[in-house]
Design a protein around this motif. Structure first.
Motif, mmCIF file in Angstrom:
data_model
loop_
_atom_site.group_PDB
_atom_site.id
_atom_site.type_symbol
_atom_site.label_atom_id
_atom_site.label_comp_id
_atom_site.label_asym_id
_atom_site.label_seq_id
_atom_site.Cartn_x
_atom_site.Cartn_y
_atom_site.Cartn_z
ATOM 1 N N GLY A 63 0.975 -0.974 -0.098
ATOM 2 C CA GLY A 63 -0.036 -0.032 0.052
ATOM 3 C C GLY A 63 1.013 1.209 0.068
ATOM 4 N N VAL A 64 0.194 2.262 0.014
ATOM 5 C CA VAL A 64 0.964 3.738 -0.338
ATOM 6 C C VAL A 64 1.755 3.863 1.032
ATOM 7 N N ASN A 65 1.024 3.688 2.264
ATOM 8 C CA ASN A 65 2.060 4.280 3.421
ATOM 9 C C ASN A 65 3.154 3.228 3.658
ATOM 10 N N GLY B 191 6.763 4.667 3.749
ATOM 11 C CA GLY B 191 7.620 4.334 4.980
ATOM 12 C C GLY B 191 7.836 5.516 6.007
ATOM 13 N N VAL B 192 7.054 6.658 5.890
ATOM 14 C CA VAL B 192 6.954 7.782 6.750
ATOM 15 C C VAL B 192 5.536 7.973 7.296
ATOM 16 N N PRO C 136 -2.966 1.079 11.339
ATOM 17 C CA PRO C 136 -1.964 0.572 12.571
ATOM 18 C C PRO C 136 -0.710 0.742 11.725
ATOM 19 N N TYR C 137 0.191 0.869 12.435
ATOM 20 C CA TYR C 137 1.597 0.872 12.235
ATOM 21 C C TYR C 137 2.137 -0.620 11.455
ATOM 22 N N ASN C 138 1.740 -1.451 12.114
ATOM 23 C CA ASN C 138 2.172 -2.838 11.670
ATOM 24 C C ASN C 138 0.858 -3.393 10.853
ATOM 25 N N PHE C 139 0.101 -2.694 10.085
ATOM 26 C CA PHE C 139 -1.039 -3.234 9.309
ATOM 27 C C PHE C 139 -0.354 -4.304 8.157
ATOM 28 N N ASP C 140 0.944 -4.064 7.494
ATOM 29 C CA ASP C 140 1.218 -4.935 6.599
ATOM 30 C C ASP C 140 1.971 -6.151 7.120
ATOM 31 N N ALA D 41 1.232 5.708 12.037
ATOM 32 C CA ALA D 41 2.580 5.881 12.383
ATOM 33 C C ALA D 41 2.928 7.028 12.920
ATOM 34 N N ASN D 42 2.030 7.820 13.758
ATOM 35 C CA ASN D 42 2.243 9.292 14.223
ATOM 36 C C ASN D 42 2.720 9.340 15.584
#
Length: 400
Positions: free
Chosen positions: A291-293, A297-298, A333-337, A392-393
């Motif tokens: 995906g995009v996020n 990676g930011v 969520p930051y760990n979605f992938d 991931a904020n």
């Protein structure tokens, strides 16, 4: 099954808002908060409840959608409306349990054609309908086959129809039913292929628009999750693909059996879509690809739309007249992938609950409303309903 006390008939899990205070014309309340006024039960009276009636219907008939209770104009007691996997709609007398009206629709879709045994042996009406109490009209989606073909006519021949019927006699509203199909509004390479998708969440209404979520069958096939709107004037308002270009897997294969369409289905375990004002909140499941996020990676601001909404809590604005959808906010969520996608840990095993703003808020930190979601991973996400959080904020992770 219905229960009565010595004083009155009590339908379980009912909701105020239609003609009678205890009518339930959708799945739970609009916010999906679970707060159901006018339904307090005195624990001391539970021992006085007895079973009033039980109805049994066809062999292998199942009721995945919740029953609705409703008092149409001119009726003195509630009716019970049930819809089944066999594409049968029934209206029952709430006091007696007798069947007042029955309507049999097209032959239902075969679970064998879904390559998934989660719903068996047929897949007809699986999402909880919704009733407009101002018009006595009930809306729902039914899965069958093109041209009303027989059950077992093949995956590619599957078809979804959106119905609008008058209560209590179940007659069609002029212009309905309408067939759902064609390219997604936000990506013409993503198609609504009815045989590969499942309408599971309870429906929602915003103004002139009926909103429905679609996921997949055991994540089989080349499907993409879709948020669909249908207007009360019998037209498709929008079909928003949850994974779209840029960022979606490319090229999009034309073979429905290749599982690379993007996925990110909206299924929510049948829980209804949550509505606040002109906005609808929902969750999506596991996707295909980073995906995009993950590619960027930011950290990402949830107010900035992205094209790959996999494993997210999402907020879309719905034009109440046309049904046009506009992405407003999301949390991913930051760990979605790595963990959620990789472990088949769908967030969309449940929906979003919007808590009552008068009771649940945190004004000291600028939070006026709270949204809650969870999924297969057992994590409960508590979010600012007006600013879900993006990606991931919190130093590359989720807030804690």
């Amino acid at each position: 099954m219905w229960f009565t006390s010595t004083a009155s008939v009590l339908p379980l899990l009912t909701l105020c808002g239609a003609v009678s205070l205890t009518d339930q014309y959708q799945d739970a309340d609009s916010l999906q908060s679970g707060y159901l006024p006018y339904h307090n039960i005195d624990p001391s009276k539970l021992g006085t409840f007895t079973k009033s009636w039980t109805m049994q219907f066809n062999t292998s008939e199942a009721f995945l959608a919740k029953p609705l209770t409703y008092t149409p104009k001119g009726f003195s007691n509630e009716l019970v409306i049930v819809v089944s996997n066999q594409n049968i709609v029934r209206v029952l007398d709430g006091l007696l349990g007798s069947v007042l009206y029955t309507r049999v629709l097209d032959a239902p879709f075969s679970s064998a054609d879904s390559n998934c045994g989660d719903i068996s042996p047929t897949i007809g009406i699986t999402g909880t309908p919704i009733i407009d109490p101002n018009t006595d009209i009930m809306y729902f989606f039914s899965k069958g086959y093109k041209n009303g073909a027989a059950t077992g006519s093949g995956t590619i021949n599957g078809q979804y129809k959106a119905y609008a019927v008058k209560l209590p006699n179940l007659t069609d509203v002029p212009g309905f039913p309408i067939i759902i199909g064609g390219p997604a509004t936000n990506d013409p390479t993503r198609y609504f292929v009815a045989g590969t998708v499942l309408q599971r969440p309870g429906l929602a209404i915003i103004g002139n628009s009926i909103i429905a979520g679609f996921g997949g069958h055991c994540d089989n096939f080349n499907y993409t999750g879709l948020l669909v709107t249908v207007t009360k004037t019998a037209s498709v308002g929008a079909m928003q693909a949850m994974v779209a270009s840029p960022g979606a897997p490319s090229p999009q294969p034309t073979d429905i059996n290749k599982q690379t369409g993007g996925k990110a289905g909206i299924w929510q375990g049948g829980m209804g879509l949550a509505v606040q004002g002109s906005n609808v909140f929902f969750t999506t499941g596991n996707g295909v690809g980073p995906g995009v996020n993950k590619n960027q990676g930011v950290p990402a601001n949830g107010k900035v739309p992205i094209s790959t909404l996999e494993q997210v809590v999402a907020n879309f604005a719905v034009d109440p007249n046309t049904g046009i959808l506009t992405q407003q906010d999301y949390f991913e969520p930051y760990n979605f992938d790595t963990q959620l996608n990789g472990g088949d840990q769908d967030i969309s095993s449940a929906g979003v609950a919007l808590l009552d703003r008068g009771t649940f808020n945190a004004p000291a930190v600028g939070v006026s409303g709270i949204a809650v979601a969870s999924g297969k991973n057992g994590v409960i996400y508590i979010m600012n309903a007006d600013n879900l959080g993006g990606f991931a904020n919190n130093g590359g992770k989720d807030a804690s």
